[in-house]
Design an enzyme around this catalytic site. Structure first.
Site, short mmCIF file in Angstrom:
data_model
loop_
_atom_site.label_atom_id
_atom_site.label_comp_id
_atom_site.label_asym_id
_atom_site.label_seq_id
_atom_site.Cartn_x
_atom_site.Cartn_y
_atom_site.Cartn_z
N TYR A 187 -1.42 -1.84 10.39
CA TYR A 187 -1.25 -1.27 8.96
C TYR A 187 -0.38 -0.78 8.06
O TYR A 187 0.94 -1.40 7.68
CB TYR A 187 -2.52 -1.22 8.63
CG TYR A 187 -2.97 -0.77 6.82
CD1 TYR A 187 -3.52 -2.03 7.06
CD2 TYR A 187 -2.89 0.03 5.95
CE1 TYR A 187 -4.05 -2.58 5.50
CE2 TYR A 187 -3.09 -0.30 4.83
CZ TYR A 187 -3.56 -1.38 4.15
OH TYR A 187 -4.18 -1.02 3.07
N SER A 229 0.76 -1.18 -0.28
CA SER A 229 0.21 0.02 0.09
C SER A 229 0.84 1.17 0.30
O SER A 229 2.35 1.52 0.43
CB SER A 229 -0.91 0.20 1.60
OG SER A 229 -1.01 1.21 1.48
P1 NAD Z 1 -11.29 -5.93 0.00
O1 NAD Z 1 -11.71 -5.05 1.59
O2 NAD Z 1 -12.23 -5.15 -1.02
O3 NAD Z 1 -11.03 -7.39 -0.37
C1 NAD Z 1 -10.43 -8.11 0.39
C2 NAD Z 1 -10.61 -9.79 0.09
O4 NAD Z 1 -10.14 -10.32 1.01
C3 NAD Z 1 -12.05 -10.22 0.72
O5 NAD Z 1 -12.66 -10.67 0.36
C4 NAD Z 1 -11.90 -10.87 2.21
O6 NAD Z 1 -12.85 -11.58 2.43
C5 NAD Z 1 -10.32 -11.26 1.92
N1 NAD Z 1 -9.72 -11.60 3.68
C6 NAD Z 1 -9.22 -10.14 3.87
N2 NAD Z 1 -8.19 -10.55 5.09
C7 NAD Z 1 -8.56 -12.09 4.79
C8 NAD Z 1 -7.51 -13.21 6.26
N3 NAD Z 1 -7.31 -12.57 7.31
N4 NAD Z 1 -8.16 -14.34 5.67
C9 NAD Z 1 -8.70 -14.58 4.56
N5 NAD Z 1 -9.19 -13.90 3.81
C10 NAD Z 1 -8.85 -12.34 4.10
O7 NAD Z 1 -9.53 -5.32 0.31
P2 NAD Z 1 -9.02 -4.52 -1.07
O8 NAD Z 1 -9.39 -3.12 -1.39
O9 NAD Z 1 -9.12 -5.43 -2.46
O10 NAD Z 1 -7.68 -5.16 -0.76
C11 NAD Z 1 -7.01 -6.46 -0.90
C12 NAD Z 1 -5.30 -5.64 -1.20
O11 NAD Z 1 -5.04 -3.97 -1.00
C13 NAD Z 1 -5.21 -5.52 0.58
O12 NAD Z 1 -4.03 -6.19 0.63
C14 NAD Z 1 -4.85 -3.99 1.08
O13 NAD Z 1 -4.49 -3.71 1.94
C15 NAD Z 1 -4.50 -3.75 -0.43
N6 NAD Z 1 -4.64 -1.90 -1.15
C16 NAD Z 1 -6.31 -1.97 -0.56
C17 NAD Z 1 -6.42 -0.26 -1.09
C18 NAD Z 1 -7.62 -0.06 -1.55
O14 NAD Z 1 -7.45 1.09 -1.61
N7 NAD Z 1 -8.41 -0.57 -1.69
C19 NAD Z 1 -5.37 0.51 -1.34
C20 NAD Z 1 -4.24 0.28 -0.30
C21 NAD Z 1 -3.14 -1.39 -0.94
#
Ligand code: NAD
Length: 245
Positions: A146, A133
């Site tokens: 985080y 991130s």
């Molecule tokens: P999201 O919440 O849309 O989806 C995450 C998925 O991971 C969900 O289906 C959830 O059930 C699953 N999950 C979460 N923790 C889990 C665990 N402990 N065990 C098993 N499954 C688990 O999230 P996203 O926004 O798509 O994020 C995906 C990645 O991108 C993450 O690493 C997040 O930190 C990173 N990220 C996202 C953003 C953003 O703005 N969306 C920004 C920076 C980084």
């Protein structure tokens, strides 16, 4: 292409888009997620998609996931360490146990999965893609857990790249704000604050996964995809930026 792909957190958001794009490319995909309802519904739509229920913070589940994936796919070519959740920090008095849980999800699981997939990835000259991130490099208050997990995965990426190269290339993507719920009603001000003039979408990240696994001379790197947000210099009073502390 019929490669064997492992994705964590594939039931929603960025991870789901990555699964979809690999399926579209003809690969077979195995994903782990603890949202069973969403994940089962997703799995039911694709013959080459296999779902494993579990929390990535549990090392026994990680081992069972890799065993399951080998049974279903027969090989592992790409590991995408995507699952993570935000949590708070010192101003919220986040406990030692909760801090540790966030590290288990965002940092220890990527290490353990890399270890469990190591021999397959070496054999198949594969790739590890870690999802960090922009918060690995910039912070808001009360985000220690985080930020630490994300900073850790950036360092894990270059360490793994040195250990597992040249057979395995290991890279990382650091997203900024990515809209994962299909919202299109972001305010003009929110959009204008981002140099690219918009919020990102999961395909912006997935496309970079595909770019990176197509490269043979990029390893150990973290690519930030945040619409230029980390390049904007902000000083109170300059260029309409106002600090309201
Ligand atoms: P999201 O919440 O849309 O989806 C995450 C998925 O991971 C969900 O289906 C959830 O059930 C699953 N999950 C979460 N923790 C889990 C665990 N402990 N065990 C098993 N499954 C688990 O999230 P996203 O926004 O798509 O994020 C995906 C990645 O991108 C993450 O690493 C997040 O930190 C990173 N990220 C996202 C953003 C953003 O703005 N969306 C920004 C920076 C980084």
């Amino acid at each position: 292409m019929n490669r064997g792909i492992l994705v964590t957190g594939g039931g929603h958001g960025i991870g789901k888009q990555i699964c979809l794009d690999f399926l579209e490319a003809g690969d077979q995909v195995c994903f782990m997620d603890f949202d069973e309802a969403l994940s089962r519904e997703f799995e039911a739509q694709y013959a080459k998609l296999f779902y494993f229920y579990g929390d990535v913070a549990n090392p026994k589940s990680l081992k069972a996931f890799v065993d399951f994936a080998m049974k279903k796919l027969g090989r592992i070519d790409v590991l995408v360490n995507n699952a993570c959740q935000g949590n708070k920090g010192i101003l919220s008095d986040l406990s030692y146990e909760m801090f540790d849980y966030v590290l288990s999800v965002g940092l220890k699981a990527p290490y353990e999965l890399s270890r469990l997939c190591r021999d397959q990835l070496i054999k198949n000259q594969g790739h590890i893609i870690n999802i960090a991130s922009s918060r690995a490099f910039q912070s808001e208050p009360d985000t220690e857990s985080y930020a630490s997990a994300k900073g850790g995965i950036v360092a894990l990426t270059h360490a793994l790249a040195i250990s597992l190269g040249p057979a395995v290339r290991v890279n990382c993507i650091a997203p900024g704000w990515i809209e994962v719920n299909g919202r299109e009603d972001h305010s003009q001000t929110d959009k204008a604050a981002i140099p690219a003039g918009k919020v990102g979408n999961p395909s912006d990240i997935s496309q970079m996964v595909f770019f990176l696994i197509g490269q043979s001379f990029i390893t150990g790197e973290t690519i930030t995809i945040d619409g230029g947000m980390n390049k904007r210099m902000i000083y109170h009073g300059d260029w309409n930026w106002e600090y309201r502390g």
